[in-house]
Design a protein around this motif. Structure first.
Motif, PDB file in Angstrom:
ATOM      1  N   SER A 199      -2.957  -0.993   2.703  1.00  0.00           N
ATOM      2  CA  SER A 199      -1.980   0.004   3.119  1.00  0.00           C
ATOM      3  C   SER A 199      -0.562  -0.454   2.806  1.00  0.00           C
ATOM      4  CB  SER A 199      -2.132   0.264   4.628  1.00  0.00           C
ATOM      5  OG  SER A 199      -1.044   0.999   5.147  1.00  0.00           O
ATOM      6  N   ARG A 200      -0.258  -1.707   3.150  1.00  0.00           N
ATOM      7  CA  ARG A 200       1.102  -2.222   2.952  1.00  0.00           C
ATOM      8  C   ARG A 200       1.393  -2.472   1.479  1.00  0.00           C
ATOM      9  NH1 ARG A 200       2.851  -7.641   6.059  1.00  0.00           N
ATOM     10  NH2 ARG A 200       2.451  -6.305   7.894  1.00  0.00           N
ATOM     11  N   LEU A 250       1.817   0.663  -0.597  1.00  0.00           N
ATOM     12  CA  LEU A 250       3.072   1.341  -0.260  1.00  0.00           C
ATOM     13  C   LEU A 250       4.246   0.659  -0.949  1.00  0.00           C
ATOM     14  CD1 LEU A 250       4.114   3.693   1.545  1.00  0.00           C
ATOM     15  CD2 LEU A 250       4.630   1.966   3.282  1.00  0.00           C
ATOM     16  N   SER A 307      -2.369   3.826  -0.579  1.00  0.00           N
ATOM     17  CA  SER A 307      -1.848   3.447   0.734  1.00  0.00           C
ATOM     18  C   SER A 307      -2.283   4.443   1.798  1.00  0.00           C
ATOM     19  CB  SER A 307      -0.320   3.367   0.686  1.00  0.00           C
ATOM     20  OG  SER A 307       0.202   3.029   1.956  1.00  0.00           O
ATOM     21  N   SER A 338      -4.670   3.580   5.016  1.00  0.00           N
ATOM     22  CA  SER A 338      -4.160   3.827   6.372  1.00  0.00           C
ATOM     23  C   SER A 338      -5.078   4.778   7.121  1.00  0.00           C
ATOM     24  CB  SER A 338      -2.748   4.402   6.311  1.00  0.00           C
ATOM     25  OG  SER A 338      -1.866   3.544   5.629  1.00  0.00           O
ATOM     26  N   GLU A 395       2.625  -0.168  12.562  1.00  0.00           N
ATOM     27  CA  GLU A 395       2.998  -0.143  11.148  1.00  0.00           C
ATOM     28  C   GLU A 395       2.109   0.801  10.358  1.00  0.00           C
ATOM     29  OE1 GLU A 395       2.746  -2.745   7.035  1.00  0.00           O
ATOM     30  OE2 GLU A 395       2.275  -3.737   8.936  1.00  0.00           O
ATOM     31  N   ASN A 424       3.175   3.576   7.805  1.00  0.00           N
ATOM     32  CA  ASN A 424       2.757   3.555   6.401  1.00  0.00           C
ATOM     33  C   ASN A 424       2.136   4.895   6.025  1.00  0.00           C
ATOM     34  OD1 ASN A 424       3.542   0.890   6.420  1.00  0.00           O
ATOM     35  ND2 ASN A 424       1.480   0.046   6.214  1.00  0.00           N
TER      36      ASN A 424
END
Length: 611
Positions: A222-223, A226, A257, A261, A474, A478
């Protein structure tokens, strides 16, 4: 691995469970012995975890006393110490350093090589079942992906090495691997995380609960995706793609991402911490306190253990001035700009109301100024008048005698800030600061998030508050950002409002990228995200008036005590003794160290730097 040295005093880090705290000591152990004994394999695995670079409490650039970390390098805060070379001269400028937060290849690739060696030798481990091998393979691939993410967000494209390199003195050229393109590194991380998320367990047993699992892999995906999407959208491709990602890749990475998520949230295993809904400030504060890492919101955390020699120093280094134990303390001083980022609970702008019709408003208690603000502010920052332990924070700029006479604090609180007026001796500062001199906060604020009010031993290495590497707050943000960029605005709005509802602040009815970024700045404040967010959005080089770091110094809030009516008024301090910052466009990527360049003739230096 020719020989493996296992020193179990040094391995109590991520996986600080009782199983790993009671390991017996070993001498030099050969690889053959290791792969025949599952306990020894676990010992090696712990060392692999210990090699992760996590930007946690102990993460400082160069020496910790310089107070350079991702929080002070963003617009969230500034360092407090008067002799800190980064901040100490208010008439000077600070240009972001070429090597800021560097990770020398010669250091980071040691750990990547260890992962590759482990994966290579794992296949021949007869003491493990096929299922065990598959799980360990996925786990170590996650660790390797974390190492590459740590590198790519600093340098862009780096050499992608996924198998053990063989040293051949007659063919040293084979060891000099060229840099891959930045997009290739992000693709590697994303695809690895997608694959291993299908292998790693959703939930681990108690003895393994701090090890990577399915949610951890999805969180990294996810991070990382992104970041890649942002760089593709806002960055510039240079050096034939060694840095920068083509804009055509934007939607693909946002989709990756978003998918990661969404999959993580749909697992239903993690939830936003909401055990104290009657007190939203206390509820948010509790997320980040000692002993509360298993709060249902942390997906992956770094644990600490004082008894095992693995404590940290955050409380010692960041205590408000009067709460210090034998010096130090005061580290992070949030800026007024950060304080005003927090809205009021009704959604109104967070700008503080210190005047009415041009006349200063008078307060019996300085804490009253902040009434009605976002509860997360009170949980994250010590404000003038904030309760703290059995006392309250006292930060006073000086006293007012008359309309024409004032006495300003000139020393740090223990430096004798007194003045006698009509036979009465007044202290011109609070016990926690007020002057531009000394080591106390120069802004009027201290960081509260992560500070342990229950700690009695305020010495180095005595803190055990866990660090959230990934948490659900977070992931919601995201998702919101990726969904918005994919034109899924209803989902973006819903995700942001999930965060606001938990915080106890009014929900918003319309969504924009600015509102998503604003919510991210507030929700994730002081957790190491803001600096990297400003870089991936390519806004750091902009003027401070445009939301960037160029020209940023950080403002203060000055409470003055009027002895005539025993009331406080506030003024904004714009001349704090801190350097004005200059962030250049080349600073979006870190300079590759000379040692790395000299040892590998196939490396190409990043744009804007010379070898």
């Amino acid at each position: 691995m020719n020989k493996i040295f296992i020193t179990f005093l040094a391995i109590v880090c991520f996986i600080s469970c009782s199983d790993f705290l009671n390991k017996e000591s070993f001498d030099i152990i050969t690889p053959e012995q290791v792969w025949k004994e599952p306990k020894l394999i676990n010992g090696v695995l712990v060392n692999l975890y210990d090699g992760l670079q996590v930007e946690d409490f102990n993460y400082w650039y160069r020496d910790a006393w310089r107070l350079i970390n991702p929080t002070s390098m963003s617009d969230e805060a500034q360092g407090s110490f008067q002799k800190d070379p980064l901040f100490d001269n208010g008439s000077a400028t600070y240009t972001y350093e070429d090597a800021l937060f560097e990770q020398k290849f010669s250091d980071r690739y040691v750990f990547i090589r260890n992962c590759n060696d482990f994966l290579d030798q794992l296949e021949g481990a007869e003491s493990l079942s096929s299922s065990q091998k598959e799980q360990l393979n996925a786990e170590v691939r996650f660790l390797r992906a974390m190492h590459y993410f740590s590198l790519v967000k600093r340098y862009g494209g780096v050499p992608l090495i996924t198998a053990p390199q063989v040293y051949d003195p007659s063919n040293l050229e084979s060891l000099a691997v060229s840099r891959n393109k930045e997009v290739e590194i992000y693709d590697f991380i994303v695809k690895e995380c997608q694959a291993i998320s299908e292998i790693l367990p959703e939930i681990r047993p108690e003895s393994e609960k701090y090890r990577a699992n399915k949610g951890t892999a999805l969180a990294l995906c996810s991070r990382a995706a992104l970041y890649a999407a942002s760089i593709a959208k806002y960055g510039t491709v240079q050096l034939n793609g060694l840095v920068g990602i083509d804009q055509s890749e934007t939607q693909r990475f946002y989709q990756s991402s978003y998918d990661a998520s969404k999959a993580l949230l749909d697992m239903g295993i993690y939830s936003l911490y909401s055990k104290n809904v009657n007190d939203r400030t206390q509820n948010y504060y509790e997320i980040f306190i000692k002993g509360n890492g298993d709060n249902g919101e942390y997906i992956f955390q770094k644990q600490y253990n004082v008894a095992g020699g693995k404590g940290h120093d955050w409380d010692k280094r960041n205590a408000p001035f009067s709460y210090r134990g034998g010096g130090w303390g005061c580290g992070m001083a949030p800026t007024l700009e950060m304080i005003e980022t927090y809205e009021y609970m009704d959604g109104a702008s967070g700008e503080l109301k210190i005047k009415e019709n041009g006349v200063p408003i008078r307060f019996s208690d300085p804490y009253s100024l902040f009434e009605g603000k976002d509860p997360r502010l009170f949980a994250s920052v010590y404000l003038p008048g904030s309760p703290c332990k059995d006392s309250k924070i006292e930060w006073i700029r000086g006293i007012i005698i008359s309309d024409t006479e004032r006495h300003q604090a000139t020393n740090q609180p223990d430096g004798g800030n007194t003045v006698e007026v009509n036979g009465v001796v007044y202290n011109t500062s609070g016990k926690d600061g007020g002057a531009d001199a000394g080591d106390a906060s120069k802004t009027g604020f201290y960081q509260k998030k992560f500070w342990d009010e229950t700690l009695t031993d305020m010495n180095m290495g005595k803190s055990e508050t866990p660090w959230p590497v990934f948490r659900l707050g977070e992931i919601y943000l995201n998702l919101a950002e990726a969904a918005f960029e994919l034109d899924k605005k209803d989902e973006a709005l819903s995700a942001v409002n999930k965060i606001r509802e938990r915080a106890g602040i009014v929900e918003i009815s319309e969504i924009s990228i600015e509102k998503i970024r604003h919510e991210r700045k507030v929700e994730l404040a002081f957790e190491g995200h803001r600096y990297w967010d400003m870089k991936r959005w390519r806004i750091a080089h902009l003027d401070v008036s445009q939301g960037g770091l160029n020209g940023f110094r950080g403002s203060a809030l000055y409470p003055w005590f009027d002895i005539r009516d025993q009331k406080f008024i506030f003024e904004i301090g714009t001349n704090t003794p801190k350097q004005t910052r200059i962030f250049l466009e080349k600073n979006y990527y870190t300079r590759i160290h000379n040692e790395d360049m000299n040892s590998n003739p196939n490396l190409v230096q990043n744009p804007g730097y010379t070898n």
